[in-house]
Design a protein around this motif. Structure first.
Motif, PDB file in Angstrom:
ATOM      1  N   THR A  36      -3.575   5.070  -2.264  1.00  0.00           N
ATOM      2  CA  THR A  36      -3.433   4.835  -0.827  1.00  0.00           C
ATOM      3  C   THR A  36      -4.801   4.523  -0.241  1.00  0.00           C
ATOM      4  O   THR A  36      -5.837   4.828  -0.842  1.00  0.00           O
ATOM      5  CB  THR A  36      -2.818   6.053  -0.112  1.00  0.00           C
ATOM      6  OG1 THR A  36      -2.650   5.758   1.278  1.00  0.00           O
ATOM      7  CG2 THR A  36      -3.695   7.292  -0.247  1.00  0.00           C
ATOM      8  N   ILE A  39      -6.139  -0.796   4.846  1.00  0.00           N
ATOM      9  CA  ILE A  39      -6.204  -2.226   4.529  1.00  0.00           C
ATOM     10  C   ILE A  39      -6.495  -3.095   5.744  1.00  0.00           C
ATOM     11  O   ILE A  39      -6.727  -4.291   5.603  1.00  0.00           O
ATOM     12  CB  ILE A  39      -4.909  -2.710   3.844  1.00  0.00           C
ATOM     13  CG1 ILE A  39      -3.675  -2.340   4.682  1.00  0.00           C
ATOM     14  CG2 ILE A  39      -4.797  -2.140   2.441  1.00  0.00           C
ATOM     15  CD1 ILE A  39      -2.375  -2.865   4.098  1.00  0.00           C
ATOM     16  N   LYS A  45      -3.721  -0.399   9.627  1.00  0.00           N
ATOM     17  CA  LYS A  45      -2.709  -0.510   8.578  1.00  0.00           C
ATOM     18  C   LYS A  45      -3.136   0.245   7.324  1.00  0.00           C
ATOM     19  O   LYS A  45      -4.322   0.316   7.004  1.00  0.00           O
ATOM     20  CB  LYS A  45      -2.463  -1.981   8.216  1.00  0.00           C
ATOM     21  CG  LYS A  45      -1.635  -2.754   9.244  1.00  0.00           C
ATOM     22  CD  LYS A  45      -1.392  -4.180   8.771  1.00  0.00           C
ATOM     23  CE  LYS A  45      -0.440  -4.922   9.693  1.00  0.00           C
ATOM     24  NZ  LYS A  45       0.954  -4.429   9.542  1.00  0.00           N
ATOM     25  N   THR A  46      -2.146   0.768   6.640  1.00  0.00           N
ATOM     26  CA  THR A  46      -2.389   1.485   5.402  1.00  0.00           C
ATOM     27  C   THR A  46      -1.358   1.064   4.370  1.00  0.00           C
ATOM     28  O   THR A  46      -0.527   0.187   4.621  1.00  0.00           O
ATOM     29  CB  THR A  46      -2.324   3.011   5.631  1.00  0.00           C
ATOM     30  OG1 THR A  46      -2.704   3.686   4.421  1.00  0.00           O
ATOM     31  CG2 THR A  46      -0.935   3.468   6.036  1.00  0.00           C
ATOM     32  N   TYR A  47      -1.395   1.692   3.225  1.00  0.00           N
ATOM     33  CA  TYR A  47      -0.407   1.427   2.184  1.00  0.00           C
ATOM     34  C   TYR A  47      -0.273   2.648   1.290  1.00  0.00           C
ATOM     35  O   TYR A  47      -1.162   3.506   1.233  1.00  0.00           O
ATOM     36  CB  TYR A  47      -0.835   0.230   1.309  1.00  0.00           C
ATOM     37  CG  TYR A  47      -1.883   0.591   0.297  1.00  0.00           C
ATOM     38  CD1 TYR A  47      -1.527   0.951  -1.010  1.00  0.00           C
ATOM     39  CD2 TYR A  47      -3.235   0.622   0.633  1.00  0.00           C
ATOM     40  CE1 TYR A  47      -2.492   1.322  -1.936  1.00  0.00           C
ATOM     41  CE2 TYR A  47      -4.195   0.989  -0.293  1.00  0.00           C
ATOM     42  CZ  TYR A  47      -3.816   1.343  -1.574  1.00  0.00           C
ATOM     43  OH  TYR A  47      -4.769   1.718  -2.482  1.00  0.00           O
ATOM     44  N   MET A 135       3.354  -1.475   2.503  1.00  0.00           N
ATOM     45  CA  MET A 135       2.373  -1.699   3.564  1.00  0.00           C
ATOM     46  C   MET A 135       2.959  -1.198   4.873  1.00  0.00           C
ATOM     47  O   MET A 135       4.166  -1.356   5.126  1.00  0.00           O
ATOM     48  CB  MET A 135       2.027  -3.181   3.666  1.00  0.00           C
ATOM     49  CG  MET A 135       1.304  -3.724   2.452  1.00  0.00           C
ATOM     50  SD  MET A 135       1.007  -5.509   2.544  1.00  0.00           S
ATOM     51  CE  MET A 135      -0.004  -5.615   4.013  1.00  0.00           C
TER      52      MET A 135
END
Length: 206
Positions: A36, A39, A45-47, A135
């Motif tokens: 993780t 981004i 934003k993350t993932y 995402m």
């Protein structure tokens, strides 16, 4: 020092061993995720990357949401357990005495014992191979009040967070710098104004 060249591997370290919560308040589930990160900044934003065979995968995919909970070093056993056991066979919240925390606008709970959490709404799912990447937009950040100073600024060093590196867990150590310190201009000390003793004495005698 001579460098050895190994084949490509997931040796980017350290990474955060986050406990990702999903499911519902009535039936919560938790899975430990090391893959993780951030981004994008604006919008934030993350993932998370999850293997399709994991029990949490379908829950996250169908709900379109998850919460990234950042655990403290005191929760290292809980972190490891949630990464080794499957929610298909047991309630990991009960097994590890974790408390589900209701978050407005979300069906899945946060974990009350963690000091920081990111609430996430999925925007895209990308199949990559062993894992699929979820995402997501970070819609809110949950922070314990005791991590803020008198001016409301976050004192992250108080959180007691930890890191995961090459299969091992580490407690974060001492602070060694802040972003931009290497290019920051030194602050010039102001010279103290000298007072003429004769003038000062005359002022007092008056």
């Amino acid at each position: 020092m001579k460098k050895l060249m190994w084949r490509g591997a997931t040796l980017l370290t350290p990474v955060p061993p986050a406990i990702v919560s999903c499911g519902t308040m009535e039936k919560p589930n938790a899975i430990t995720i090391a893959w993780t990160g951030i981004i994008n900044s604006q919008p934030p934003k993350t993932y998370i990357s999850v293997r399709p065979e994991r029990y949490s995968y379908d829950i996250i995919k169908e709900s379109g949401e998850f919460i990234i909970n950042m655990p403290t070093a005191k929760l290292v056993k809980e972190i490891d357990y949630c990464g080794c056991r499957s929610g298909k066979n047991e309630d990991k919240f009960k097994a590890m005495n974790l408390t589900p925390y209701q978050v407005e606008g979300y069906n899945c709970p946060a974990i009350e014992e963690t000091p920081i959490a990111l609430t996430c709404k999925i925007t895209q799912i990308i199949p990559l191979g062993s894992h699929d990447m979820f995402m997501a937009d970070i819609t809110n950040v949950l922070v314990n009040e005791d991590l803020l100073d008198e001016k409301g600024r976050l004192e992250i060093e108080k959180a007691g967070l930890m890191a995961y590196a090459h299969g091992q867990y580490f407690e974060l150590g001492k602070k060694i710098g802040s972003f931009g310190f290497s290019v920051k201009k030194p602050v010039k000390k102001k010279k103290k104004r000298s007072v003429n003793k004769k003038t000062k004495n005359n002022a007092i005698s008056k």
